[in-house]
Scaffold this motif. Structure first.
Motif, PDB file in Angstrom:
ATOM      1  N   LEU A   1       2.105   0.601  -5.037  1.00 12.11           N
ATOM      2  CA  LEU A   1       0.955  -0.302  -5.070  1.00 12.11           C
ATOM      3  C   LEU A   1       0.071  -0.151  -3.836  1.00 12.11           C
ATOM      4  O   LEU A   1      -1.118  -0.457  -3.869  1.00 12.11           O
ATOM      5  CB  LEU A   1       1.430  -1.758  -5.174  1.00 12.11           C
ATOM      6  CG  LEU A   1       2.081  -2.193  -6.490  1.00 12.11           C
ATOM      7  CD1 LEU A   1       2.650  -3.592  -6.342  1.00 12.11           C
ATOM      8  CD2 LEU A   1       1.080  -2.136  -7.631  1.00 12.11           C
ATOM      9  N   TYR A   2       0.662   0.337  -2.749  1.00 16.09           N
ATOM     10  CA  TYR A   2      -0.050   0.372  -1.475  1.00 16.09           C
ATOM     11  C   TYR A   2      -0.393   1.796  -1.040  1.00 16.09           C
ATOM     12  O   TYR A   2      -0.587   2.058   0.139  1.00 16.09           O
ATOM     13  CB  TYR A   2       0.778  -0.347  -0.407  1.00 16.09           C
ATOM     14  CG  TYR A   2       1.218  -1.707  -0.877  1.00 16.09           C
ATOM     15  CD1 TYR A   2       0.295  -2.748  -0.988  1.00 16.09           C
ATOM     16  CD2 TYR A   2       2.526  -1.941  -1.279  1.00 16.09           C
ATOM     17  CE1 TYR A   2       0.673  -3.988  -1.472  1.00 16.09           C
ATOM     18  CE2 TYR A   2       2.919  -3.182  -1.762  1.00 16.09           C
ATOM     19  CZ  TYR A   2       1.987  -4.208  -1.852  1.00 16.09           C
ATOM     20  OH  TYR A   2       2.364  -5.429  -2.340  1.00 16.09           O
ATOM     21  N   GLY A   3      -0.461   2.710  -1.995  1.00 16.29           N
ATOM     22  CA  GLY A   3      -0.853   4.077  -1.698  1.00 16.29           C
ATOM     23  C   GLY A   3      -2.025   4.497  -2.563  1.00 16.29           C
ATOM     24  O   GLY A   3      -2.289   3.919  -3.620  1.00 16.29           O
ATOM     25  N   ASP A   4      -2.752   5.503  -2.084  1.00 16.44           N
ATOM     26  CA  ASP A   4      -3.825   6.076  -2.891  1.00 16.44           C
ATOM     27  C   ASP A   4      -3.308   7.197  -3.776  1.00 16.44           C
ATOM     28  O   ASP A   4      -3.928   7.537  -4.783  1.00 16.44           O
ATOM     29  CB  ASP A   4      -4.926   6.643  -1.984  1.00 16.44           C
ATOM     30  CG  ASP A   4      -5.591   5.574  -1.146  1.00 16.44           C
ATOM     31  OD1 ASP A   4      -6.080   4.589  -1.736  1.00 16.44           O
ATOM     32  OD2 ASP A   4      -5.613   5.705   0.089  1.00 16.44           O
TER      33      ASP A   4
ATOM     34  N   ASP B   1       6.845  -0.722  -6.631  1.00 21.92           N
ATOM     35  CA  ASP B   1       6.476  -1.721  -5.632  1.00 21.92           C
ATOM     36  C   ASP B   1       5.775  -1.085  -4.444  1.00 21.92           C
ATOM     37  O   ASP B   1       4.797  -1.619  -3.902  1.00 21.92           O
ATOM     38  CB  ASP B   1       7.717  -2.480  -5.151  1.00 21.92           C
ATOM     39  CG  ASP B   1       8.246  -3.447  -6.190  1.00 21.92           C
ATOM     40  OD1 ASP B   1       7.501  -3.764  -7.143  1.00 21.92           O
ATOM     41  OD2 ASP B   1       9.407  -3.877  -6.064  1.00 21.92           O
ATOM     42  N   ARG B   2       6.261   0.068  -4.029  1.00 27.03           N
ATOM     43  CA  ARG B   2       5.691   0.746  -2.862  1.00 27.03           C
ATOM     44  C   ARG B   2       4.443   1.547  -3.220  1.00 27.03           C
ATOM     45  O   ARG B   2       3.557   1.733  -2.376  1.00 27.03           O
ATOM     46  CB  ARG B   2       6.754   1.625  -2.217  1.00 27.03           C
ATOM     47  CG  ARG B   2       7.819   0.786  -1.505  1.00 27.03           C
ATOM     48  CD  ARG B   2       9.137   1.514  -1.343  1.00 27.03           C
ATOM     49  NE  ARG B   2      10.071   0.695  -0.586  1.00 27.03           N
ATOM     50  CZ  ARG B   2      10.813  -0.277  -1.118  1.00 27.03           C
ATOM     51  NH1 ARG B   2      10.707  -0.546  -2.409  1.00 27.03           N
ATOM     52  NH2 ARG B   2      11.646  -0.973  -0.372  1.00 27.03           N
TER      53      ARG B   2
ATOM     54  N   SER C   1       2.144   1.039 -11.694  1.00 25.67           N
ATOM     55  CA  SER C   1       1.203   0.854 -10.596  1.00 25.67           C
ATOM     56  C   SER C   1      -0.093   1.563 -10.967  1.00 25.67           C
ATOM     57  O   SER C   1      -0.114   2.393 -11.871  1.00 25.67           O
ATOM     58  CB  SER C   1       1.774   1.427  -9.288  1.00 25.67           C
ATOM     59  OG  SER C   1       1.480   2.804  -9.160  1.00 25.67           O
TER      60      SER C   1
ATOM     61  N   THR D   1      -3.967   6.895   2.124  1.00 24.42           N
ATOM     62  CA  THR D   1      -2.523   6.667   2.259  1.00 24.42           C
ATOM     63  C   THR D   1      -1.793   7.456   1.187  1.00 24.42           C
ATOM     64  O   THR D   1      -2.071   7.299  -0.004  1.00 24.42           O
ATOM     65  CB  THR D   1      -2.178   5.169   2.101  1.00 24.42           C
ATOM     66  OG1 THR D   1      -2.885   4.414   3.092  1.00 24.42           O
ATOM     67  CG2 THR D   1      -0.682   4.953   2.270  1.00 24.42           C
TER      68      THR D   1
ATOM     69  N   THR E   1       3.254   7.769   4.195  1.00 26.94           N
ATOM     70  CA  THR E   1       4.419   6.910   4.023  1.00 26.94           C
ATOM     71  C   THR E   1       5.510   7.753   3.376  1.00 26.94           C
ATOM     72  O   THR E   1       5.371   8.175   2.228  1.00 26.94           O
ATOM     73  CB  THR E   1       4.109   5.696   3.130  1.00 26.94           C
ATOM     74  OG1 THR E   1       3.145   4.863   3.782  1.00 26.94           O
ATOM     75  CG2 THR E   1       5.377   4.878   2.877  1.00 26.94           C
TER      76      THR E   1
ATOM     77  N   THR F   1      -1.566   3.763  -9.242  1.00 28.94           N
ATOM     78  CA  THR F   1      -1.673   4.914  -8.350  1.00 28.94           C
ATOM     79  C   THR F   1      -1.394   6.225  -9.073  1.00 28.94           C
ATOM     80  O   THR F   1      -0.385   6.341  -9.775  1.00 28.94           O
ATOM     81  CB  THR F   1      -0.684   4.749  -7.178  1.00 28.94           C
ATOM     82  OG1 THR F   1      -0.870   3.464  -6.588  1.00 28.94           O
ATOM     83  CG2 THR F   1      -0.905   5.817  -6.124  1.00 28.94           C
TER      84      THR F   1
END
Length: 277
Positions: free
Chosen positions: A106-109, A103-104, A135, A5, A34, A137
């Motif tokens: 956190l959900y990516g590589d 915040d966003r 984060s 991601t 994303t 990331t």
């Protein structure tokens, strides 16, 4: 770390080239994109008069409407051009933009910053402060807009035996494994044995070799130059496609006040930077 991601940060005022670069990067790596389009509004009101200003409220609404329209345009552009994607939009002010981005992240590589977003110094600062420091990331800054292939021919790994450098090596392991050659680069290796080992760079080189990385160690003298200048020149000399490095080994406040390797590399490097903290 497998890149599945990618969070690409887009400047609401200019993003066409960055979006194309992100699509190419994700297609190359088989990753989900994303696309996060960010609009930073003006300074929040400081008085009751400002808060009630119809002009300011109307301006804010126009910015929000424009952001929504551009997000819809991005969805239209991506539809049919990439297998897996989503588009998110953030309207925020400068003081809080780092938290919104973190915040966003956190959900990516990987967080990707292209040349158009990189030219927006305020946005780049908020991305670095948010994604990199709030984060887990890593961030890839491609300020020059160079095409990023899946397998780089040459990668420079800046090594100083710090926790940040070690984390950068681990988080970039997929890129390092796919590279034709990885140069572990140490500038003026004068640290004691307890830090760098009997042969500076040998320990990290062995670690990477066990992961299938074609690695060599370059111990180079600065010759009185700054570390960042030495790294950039060596990257040019070896034809590096990417520089991997740990970010801000020193306190960030000190880096901002007096400069530093990370800050200088962000400002002056034409070679894509993979940063981890």
């Amino acid at each position: 770390m497998s890149i599945k991601t990618v969070l690409c940060i887009l400047d609401v005022n200019q993003f066409k080239n960055d979006l194309k670069g992100a699509v190419d990067f994700c297609q190359t790596h088989g990753a989900h994109l994303t696309a996060l389009i960010v609009s930073m509004g003006g300074t929040p009101p400081h008085s009751a008069y400002d808060a009630l200003s119809i002009t300011k409220l109307n301006e804010r609404q126009r910015e929000i409407d424009s952001l929504t329209e551009k997000a819809a345009d991005i969805r239209s552009q991506l539809s049919g051009n990439i297998a897996s994607f989503d588009v998110q939009e953030v309207y925020t002010e400068f003081p809080w933009a780092d938290e919104d981005i973190a915040d966003r992240a956190l959900y990516g590589d990987l967080v990707l910053i292209g040349p158009q977003a990189a030219r927006n110094e305020e946005l780049q600062q908020r991305v670095i402060d948010g994604a990199l420091f709030q984060s887990p990331t890593p961030v890839l800054v491609n300020a020059s807009g160079k095409t990023l292939q899946f397998a780089s021919k040459v990668i420079l790994l800046a090594w100083d035996s710090s926790e940040e450098a070690a984390r950068a090596a681990r988080q970039s392991i997929d890129l390092l494994q796919a590279a034709g050659k990885v140069h572990v680069t140490i500038v003026d290796p004068l640290a004691p044995q307890s830090v760098n080992g009997k042969e500076p760079g040998a320990d990290i080189a062995v670690f990477l070799a066990r992961h299938g990385v074609n690695v060599g160690v370059d111990c180079i003298a600065s010759g009185g130059r700054l570390v960042d200048e030495t790294l950039r020149q060596h990257a040019v000399d070896i034809g590096a496609d990417i520089i991997v490095m740990g970010a801000y080994s020193h306190l960030r406040l000190r880096e901002r006040l007096f400069g530093g390797v990370t800050r200088s590399m962000l400002e002056d490097s034409d070679i894509p930077l993979f940063l981890a903290h």
